[in-house]
Design a protein around this motif. Structure first.
Motif, PDB file in Angstrom:
ATOM      1  N   GLN A   1       5.950   0.257  -4.083  1.00  0.00           N
ATOM      2  CA  GLN A   1       6.504  -1.286  -4.149  1.00  0.00           C
ATOM      3  C   GLN A   1       6.061  -1.824  -2.874  1.00  0.00           C
ATOM      4  O   GLN A   1       5.487  -1.375  -1.951  1.00  0.00           O
TER       5      GLN A   1
ATOM      6  N   LEU B   1       6.880   4.856  -3.960  1.00  0.00           N
ATOM      7  CA  LEU B   1       6.994   4.146  -5.181  1.00  0.00           C
ATOM      8  C   LEU B   1       5.976   3.231  -5.579  1.00  0.00           C
ATOM      9  O   LEU B   1       6.325   2.510  -6.550  1.00  0.00           O
TER      10      LEU B   1
ATOM     11  N   THR C   1      11.013  -0.091  -9.951  1.00  0.00           N
ATOM     12  CA  THR C   1      10.858   1.462  -9.761  1.00  0.00           C
ATOM     13  C   THR C   1      11.698   2.293  -9.482  1.00  0.00           C
ATOM     14  O   THR C   1      12.154   3.174  -9.635  1.00  0.00           O
TER      15      THR C   1
ATOM     16  N   GLU D   1      13.593   4.997 -11.417  1.00  0.00           N
ATOM     17  CA  GLU D   1      13.669   6.450 -11.002  1.00  0.00           C
ATOM     18  C   GLU D   1      15.163   7.022 -10.620  1.00  0.00           C
ATOM     19  O   GLU D   1      15.520   8.210 -10.895  1.00  0.00           O
TER      20      GLU D   1
END
Length: 317
Positions: free
Chosen positions: A85, A83, A53, A57
Motif C-alpha cells: 500500500q 501489503l 488490502t 486481509e
C-alpha cells in the motif's frame, strides 16, 4: 469514536459470535486512526479500518480466528512492505472474539485491558490518570495503547435527532443518517403502518396519534427535522418546538410555505427572532428535490454543525 457497544450487541444478536478488529496503534501514515474498528462474522462485516488490502486481509484473518476459536490476537503490519500500500506506516491490530455472554462486562464508560502478556501487570500511570479524570470530570479520553494496555472510551451517541414523518423524505433521511455514529435517532409518525418494515435496529420508532404532544418529552438539546404528510401537523410541531426549545429545527418546504408558516406562528404568539431559529428549507436546494438529494443535503448540514461544535469545544479546552 470509541468502542461501539450498540453495534456489537446488534451484530452478535444477528450473527452469533463476532470478531472485533481495532487499530490499537499506528506508526507513520495510516488509512484510519487509532480506535477505528470493524466487526467480522462468517459471511459479513460492518465498520471499516480502511486501507483496502489491510482491511481485506484483516477480515479473512478474523474469520480464521472464529474457526480456530483463538480468543485474542495482536498483529503488526507494515503497510508498504507487507501489503504493497501507498501508506508508509505500520498498524497494530487487536482482534478479539465477542459473544453474548461478554456484553455485560462491557457495560461501562471506558474499557481498559492488556493486549498481550508482555505488558506491565498494572495499567501505566498515564492511563490510570485519564480514567480518573473521566470519572471525576467527565473528560473523554482518546483511544490509545500504552505499555501493552489499550484504553477505549465506550461510544454513546450524544446528539438526539428527532425525525418527524416517515414518508419518502423521512425514509431517505433515516437511510442516510442512521449509519452516522453520533446520532441517537427517534422516528415519529402517526401510526405504525407509516414505517417501513426494515428500520435499523438502533433507530427508535415512535408511532403517535398526535405527534405534537411528544415534543414536551424531547431533550432541549435535540435536533429536529419536520417533514410530515400534513402542513397542519408540520405547523403544530413547529409551534410546539418553539415552546419547548431545541438545538436545531429544520422544516421541509418551499419559500411560500415558510412565509405562510411565519405568519401563522406569529399569530400564535412567537416573536420573529424565535421563528427565525427554524431553518426552512432544509438541505441544499441546489441538489434538487429528490428525497435522497434532500437527505444528502441535510446530512451535510448536520455534519457541519457537529464539526463546528467540536471546534468550539477544542477552543474552550
Amino acid at each position: 469514536m470509541g468502542f461501539d457497544l450498540q453495534d456489537l450487541s446488534r451484530q452478535i444478536a444477528a450473527h452469533g459470535p463476532v470478531v472485533r478488529v481495532v487499530i490499537a496503534a499506528i506508526r507513520g501514515s495510516s488509512p484510519r486512526e487509532v480506535g477505528a474498528a470493524m466487526l467480522v462474522w462468517d459471511g459479513g462485516q460492518s465498520g471499516t479500518i480502511g486501507g483496502g488490502t489491510l482491511e481485506h486481509e484483516a477480515a479473512e484473518a478474523a474469520r480464521r480466528q472464529l474457526q480456530t476459536g483463538n480468543r485474542r490476537l495482536q498483529t503488526t503490519r507494515a503497510l508498504g512492505p507487507d501489503l504493497g500500500q501507498c501508506c508508509g506506516g505500520s498498524v497494530t491490530l487487536w482482534s478479539e472474539i465477542y459473544s453474548a455472554g461478554d456484553l455485560g462486562d462491557l457495560d461501562t464508560d471506558i474499557i481498559l485491558r492488556p493486549l498481550d502478556r508482555k505488558g506491565a501487570d498494572t495499567p501505566p500511570l498515564a492511563l490510570r490518570r485519564q480514567m480518573g479524570l473521566a470519572r471525576s470530570q467527565g473528560q473523554r479520553p482518546e483511544p490509545q495503547l500504552s505499555d501493552g494496555w489499550f484504553l477505549e472510551p465506550v461510544h454513546r451517541p450524544d446528539t438526539p435527532l428527532w425525525i418527524w414523518g416517515a414518508g419518502h423524505v423521512g425514509r431517505a433521511l433515516v437511510d442516510v443518517l442512521a449509519p452516522l455514529p453520533d446520532l441517537d435517532i427517534t422516528w415519529v409518525d402517526t401510526g405504525p403502518e407509516r414505517f417501513p418494515p426494515d428500520v435499523p435496529g438502533h433507530v427508535t420508532v415512535l408511532p403517535a396519534a398526535d405527534p405534537a404532544l411528544l415534543v414536551s418529552h424531547c431533550p432541549e438539546n435535540a435536533h429536529h427535522l419536520v417533514l410530515t404528510y400534513s402542513h397542519a401537523l408540520d405547523l403544530a410541531l413547529c409551534h410546539a418546538l418553539l415552546q419547548r426549545g431545541f438545538s436545531f429545527a429544520g422544516l421541509i418546504g418551499s419559500a411560500t410555505k415558510w412565509a405562510r408558516f411565519r405568519s401563522r406562528l406569529a399569530d400564535l404568539g412567537h416573536r420573529p427572532d424565535q421563528i427565525a431559529r427554524i431553518t426552512c428549507p432544509i438541505g441544499d436546494p441546489a441538489l434538487g428535490k429528490h428525497p435522497q438529494m434532500i437527505a444528502v443535503g441535510v446530512a451535510a448540514e448536520l455534519l457541519r454543525m457537529g464539526a463546528t461544535d467540536e471546534l468550539k469545544k477544542d477552543r474552550r479546552a
